[in-house]
Design an enzyme around this catalytic site. Structure first.
Site, PDB file in Angstrom:
ATOM      1  N   GLY B 217       0.833  -1.147   0.038  1.00 54.80           N
ATOM      2  CA  GLY B 217       0.112   0.044   0.072  1.00 54.80           C
ATOM      3  C   GLY B 217       0.837   1.253   0.021  1.00 54.80           C
ATOM      4  N   SER B 288      -3.513  -0.033   3.124  1.00 57.06           N
ATOM      5  CA  SER B 288      -2.600  -0.945   3.437  1.00 57.06           C
ATOM      6  C   SER B 288      -2.761  -2.279   2.857  1.00 57.06           C
ATOM      7  CB  SER B 288      -2.117  -0.949   4.831  1.00 57.06           C
ATOM      8  OG  SER B 288      -2.947  -1.221   5.655  1.00 57.06           O
ATOM      9  N   GLY B 352      12.130 -11.802   0.991  1.00 51.40           N
ATOM     10  CA  GLY B 352      11.306 -12.230  -0.066  1.00 51.40           C
ATOM     11  C   GLY B 352      10.085 -11.548  -0.004  1.00 51.40           C
ATOM     12  N   ARG B 496      -1.990  15.546   8.541  1.00 55.96           N
ATOM     13  CA  ARG B 496      -0.791  15.819   8.408  1.00 55.96           C
ATOM     14  C   ARG B 496      -0.430  16.712   7.170  1.00 55.96           C
ATOM     15  NH1 ARG B 496       2.742  11.671   6.499  1.00 55.96           N
ATOM     16  NH2 ARG B 496       1.224  11.620   4.872  1.00 55.96           N
ATOM     17  N   TYR B 559       0.647   5.873  21.143  1.00 60.16           N
ATOM     18  CA  TYR B 559       0.780   6.711  19.845  1.00 60.16           C
ATOM     19  C   TYR B 559       0.871   8.159  19.971  1.00 60.16           C
ATOM     20  CZ  TYR B 559      -0.079   6.353  14.854  1.00 60.16           C
ATOM     21  OH  TYR B 559       0.109   6.615  13.428  1.00 60.16           O
TER      22      TYR B 559
END
Lengths: 648, 648
Positions: B217, B288, B352, B496, B559
């Site tokens: 994402g 995402s 990977g 933001r 957070y």
């Protein structure tokens, strides 16, 4: 109510603690502890989080007397099943709920089930100890190096000491030490007492070309400790059980740092002083170690509430040939790249030696209650578990045993007191179940339940459990049967050795499987075992029973016991191995996994190609070569160095 | 009610399904599904476990129109915050609960908090697109090899396409593409549509010496996708988003196999057709991918009920240079050696490319309810969480925001309708909280709650939540505030970019920390940011706010958002980086972790030596070298190839 950050972990006078009840102890240990113990138990007054570094160092454990373990079979030395001349069986000692009482029905029931003449007169006496291979000569300089870092009592070349570190509790291994021999055992046993000694030991082994095999409780059932006859190096068993201290306990953040050699029952006893539990209760709890749980990726009977070992271990210190895996501090959950710790779960000795781990703790539950339910069939029991899982009300432990195991439990009942009242009650119960409710005694299955939590949680779960059980034809069978069923787990572990002593060979194995394939897997494996037993013209009937031991949203774990009468059979161990191999093939074909919690060891590594792609196996081999290029950790499990020939 | 084992997964006509309601769909999909949907919801009639292979192949998703994502900032192209001439802010589009309404208080509140003149006239217009470095020439033969295995529309050298794959959503990256430039971006973007193409791609890259960087994402905030200027090879970004199918769903065993490029919102939409959920709700859910969640070891807001990504992923298929990591079948839980899968959680592109994963599902909860509680201070909120965790009654999501974030939420309220009633109500509420209850409006904190489960479970949790909240001075603030608070998460993500456009720079970071150190960590980090801001003589006041987002038995995740007004500041990105670096130092010193779920990427790899022993880092480097000796997967994250200089 806050502890200043500068206040470091406090030590408590061990003498004062040992003799106090837990409640009194909190007065000594200070406010932080007292606070926690109260706040844990809603709805008592709550006061929130104590602040700062809330760890403390507990006093060292006082070793109890009389803890000697058997060398020739499972468990404590004072405990084993013996058959009396009257054909009753008695479990010696006083440790278990079935200890020291006459069990008149067990042997008759086993004889009938196996269609074989098990009895007092028909004994298969073990000749323990077996011949023990002599130790190989140590590489030049190795012993000097070890003597420089260990005290004399930390090294042993005693043949019996070496023998015990050369095997676990796989049926084939116990049969071998009782009736045959082991091809190779470690040449030396060392007993480190500190992390730094393990670091030095790994260096010394690497320098002198020796092979190291960590040893914990020695209870694995996968031949994980058994040496490959092809191993030509000097082999040192590293017995971790002297590293058994609880280094610190944080009763506020519910963590503890525990050395890897600590045994489950000791961890539980020590934590109980502070009204804490770890919640990890594998069937081997009494003897297996924290390090062993990590190395085998263990699962406990109460995992529904507390999680499996990978959920419980937040961090670990591991000595590898690349250095020590360690972290200065650890958080509740992290995203910090591929933490090498994750490779240690199920590592089975191949990558290094775990010396300590930070584990989660839980407050001792406010309430612990047992329960049991009878179901018309195992299928009904499975359906009950499925809907219970969906309802989000799974108790700490819920297990459903099949009909054979239910009968087995009945056969373990002691001689009744013979009173009219007791006989009446028993008859009445039986009538109720088999006639009034229409249960077929040859079909019914039973669930044992352990509820843990706050009074509210347990009440919520009980309500859901019995409502859903009723919807699947279940009949409440009381808390006494539940408690007995749960506790039987520990006593039953001794039965394998009883069967050996009377010409039967038996062992357990397990799997996990999606819900929709669970019943057909059970039936296919039972039928396959019957066919394989018949095809080999083995005597009597095969013994086969299963129980559903763990539930997940996506499926269940099933635990099987299998055995057969083997008097006159040329190589019972090989025959058993062939049957188990066939059963495992059938498990995989029926949608089951190679192992839910026993692990791979050596006996299942031949199947790794069936459960992993070639790329996965190559990846694992590359990792092993990269982090242990000299194969110092030569336990040689799960095929990372190629398969191992253990002979017939 | 059973499906025979021979009955294989059935496909369903997509046309018929798309337009039907879920209830109707069950009629089409057959008995197994219908059964499950009913039995999931106690106390409706229960029928136990359907038998056999219960998987089915769902129809492919019909792509919705209007899903274009922004290239120059967060989220959908139709959604961004704009300041109007009247200084009100509007979130364009119609997607969120705060979309398309005037928000008159936001900018004034931000200006006051930052002590800086944010406003309509004071704009910092982006100059997107930035100069894009030209692609390097491909190694001889590589393009031919790729053309042989991909269609023309599966390769792109378009500069804008390359640019977007060269960054995630780290503030510094978005600042760079808006106001500066990226030093390097991938030279080619490929869009595989099938696992086999990825296998061939890895072979081709290995043969021709190219570097592969998987792209999901593109929402990481750790510079994980950003190329090191020192990377001299031809770099191919492997955009996985065309591999977005749900390969099968097993509604009985509650699992699904999903391709790694599937985006969270699409997974949720598709599963909803069958009344199923995955339960993983990271803040980036809309954009995402499953593969990205694995690579960053993601955590979701409802992890209390459903678990983090490592709990949810049962198996995965990964293309490595050692071959494909894959397993023919997977069980609920296994002990099968160190499954290489475990190394993929948090692998950040280094090992990977994950092409698909088997994940757990859950029945859509019978009940979903919201709630909110006001607390006198953040400390009270933390204490509430602690006792709630101990009581075993944690709802699916419970978050506590600090005072600044509470005010922030208030500032996001739309223009009231101005009616007397609405003003009265609002005034009354305020009075109640700040006067009658004695709350200080500059101190109070708020909890938002999401309850999910059966009616009984939710009722049980609600009762415990409000009882414990009361004990900590909490005041019930209604379900509307709770729902709004939870949903705001998705809209807030666009802010933001608004701050960037008005000369403020801001970003988030997070940690996890034991309970007893949580509050002091919060306070230390806030104070450290204040000091660092002051020491650099940055303009205005720093913006700093935190919320407790996840709870564990052993601690919490916190957070943070941090920012400052930067007009006239010479290098805002460097300044921000210095502040965040200082904050991270403070976090570690205060007992916090390097990251709870964002990961390490490049911006935090300098700290790896602080959280891992040298042996741990050496072990990780050895593994990387062993499984990817040519560094084909050159994402270069978490320092396994040494640190990376990204310049100022």
């Amino acid at each position: 109510m806050t502890a200043p950050r500068s206040e470091q972990k406090k030590s408590v006078d061990p003498k004062k603690v040992g003799d106090q009840k837990a409640d009194d102890f909190f007065g000594l240990a200070g406010k932080v502890l007292a606070h926690t113990a109260r706040s844990a138990l809603a709805p008592r007054p709550m006061r929130g989080v104590p602040r700062g570094d809330t760890r403390f160092v507990p006093p060292e454990r006082n070793g109890s007397a009389d803890e000697a373990e058997a060398n020739d079979g499972w468990g404590f030395a004072d405990t084993k099943f013996v058959v009396q001349p009257n054909e009753s069986v008695v479990l010696t000692g006083k440790r278990y709920n079935i200890s020291n009482v006459e069990l008149p029905s067990l042997l008759p029931w086993m004889s009938k089930t196996l269609a074989a003449p098990l009895g007092y007169a028909n004994r298969h006496e073990p000749h323990y100890p077996p011949p023990i291979p002599p130790a190989r000569p140590a590489p030049a300089g190795l012993i000097e190096a070890l003597n420089a870092l260990l005290q004399p009592d930390q090294l042993s070349t005693d043949p019996l000491v070496r023998l015990r570190r050369g095997h676990g509790h796989t049926g084939a291994e116990i049969w071998a030490i009782r009736y045959g021999k082991l091809e190779r055992v470690p040449d030396l046993v060392v007993f480190p007492t500190a992390h730094e000694q393990v670091v030095a030991l790994v260096k010394a082994a690497e320098e002198h070309g020796a092979c190291l095999i960590p040893f914990g409780g020695g209870t694995n059932v996968t031949d994980a400790l058994r040496l490959a006859p092809s191993e030509e190096r000097f082999v040192i068993a590293v017995d971790m059980r002297r590293m058994n201290r609880i280094l610190w306990i944080d009763p506020v953040n519910l963590t503890a740092c525990i050395e890897a050699g600590a045994v489950g029952r000791h961890i539980a006893e020590e934590l109980a002083r502070y009204k804490l539990i770890m919640g990890h209760e594998p069937d081997s709890l009494e003897f297996s170690t924290l390090g062993g749980w990590i190395a085998t990726n263990a699962s406990g009977m109460k995992k529904n509430r507390y999680g499996n070992i990978e959920d419980l271990v937040l961090d670990m210190q591991v000595v590898t040939t690349q250095g020590v895996l360690a972290r200065p501090q650890v958080g509740p959950r992290e995203s910090i790249g591929p933490n090498p710790k994750s490779f240690m779960f199920g590592s089975e000795g191949n990558f290094g030696i775990v010396t300590s781990a930070v584990v989660k703790l839980f407050p001792r539950p406010e309430v612990q209650r047992y329960g049991s339910v009878l179901f018309p069939t195992l299928g009904h029991g499975l359906d009950f578990l499925y809907d219970l899982q969906r309802a989000g009300a799974v108790p700490a432990s819920v297990r459903v045993v099949d009909n054979t195991q239910f009968q087995f439990g009945q056969a373990l009942k002691p001689k009744s007191d013979g009173s009219m009242a007791s006989r009446m009650k028993s008859k009445l119960e039986k009538a109720l179940v088999t006639q009034f409710k229409g249960f077929d005694p040859k079909q019914l299955a039973a669930a044992t339940l352990v509820f843990e939590g706050s009074e509210e949680e347990v009440a919520f779960q009980e309500q859901a459990v019995y409502r859903i059980a009723r919807a699947h034809g279940g009949l409440k069978a009381g808390s006494k049967n539940g408690e007995r069923g749960y506790q039987l787990t520990f006593g039953i572990a001794y039965i394998r050795d009883l069967t050996f002593s009377h010409w039967a060979i038996a062992e357990s194995f397990e799997t996990s499987v999606p819900w929709s394939q669970a019943l057909s897997l059970y039936e296919r494996v039972r039928e396959r075992v019957r066919r394989e037993h018949e095809a080999r013209r083995l005597p009597g009937n095969p013994f086969f029973t299963g129980r559903i031991t763990q539930v997940y949203t996506t499926g269940v774990a099933i635990y099987f016991y299998m055995g057969f009468y083997c008097k006159g059979v040329e190589d019972p161990v090989r025959m058993y191995g062939e049957l188990e191999h066939a059963a495992r093939e059938e498990i995989l074909a029926a949608g089951g996994t190679l192992s839910h919690h026993h692990g791979v060891g050596k006996i299942r590594q031949g199947f790794l190609g069936d459960i992993y792609s070639p790329g996965s196996l190559q990846f694992m081999r590359q990792v092993k070569h990269a982090v242990d290029p000299a194969n110092v950790f030569g336990a040689n499990n799960h095929g990372v160095r190629g398969t191992v020939d253990l002979g017939a």
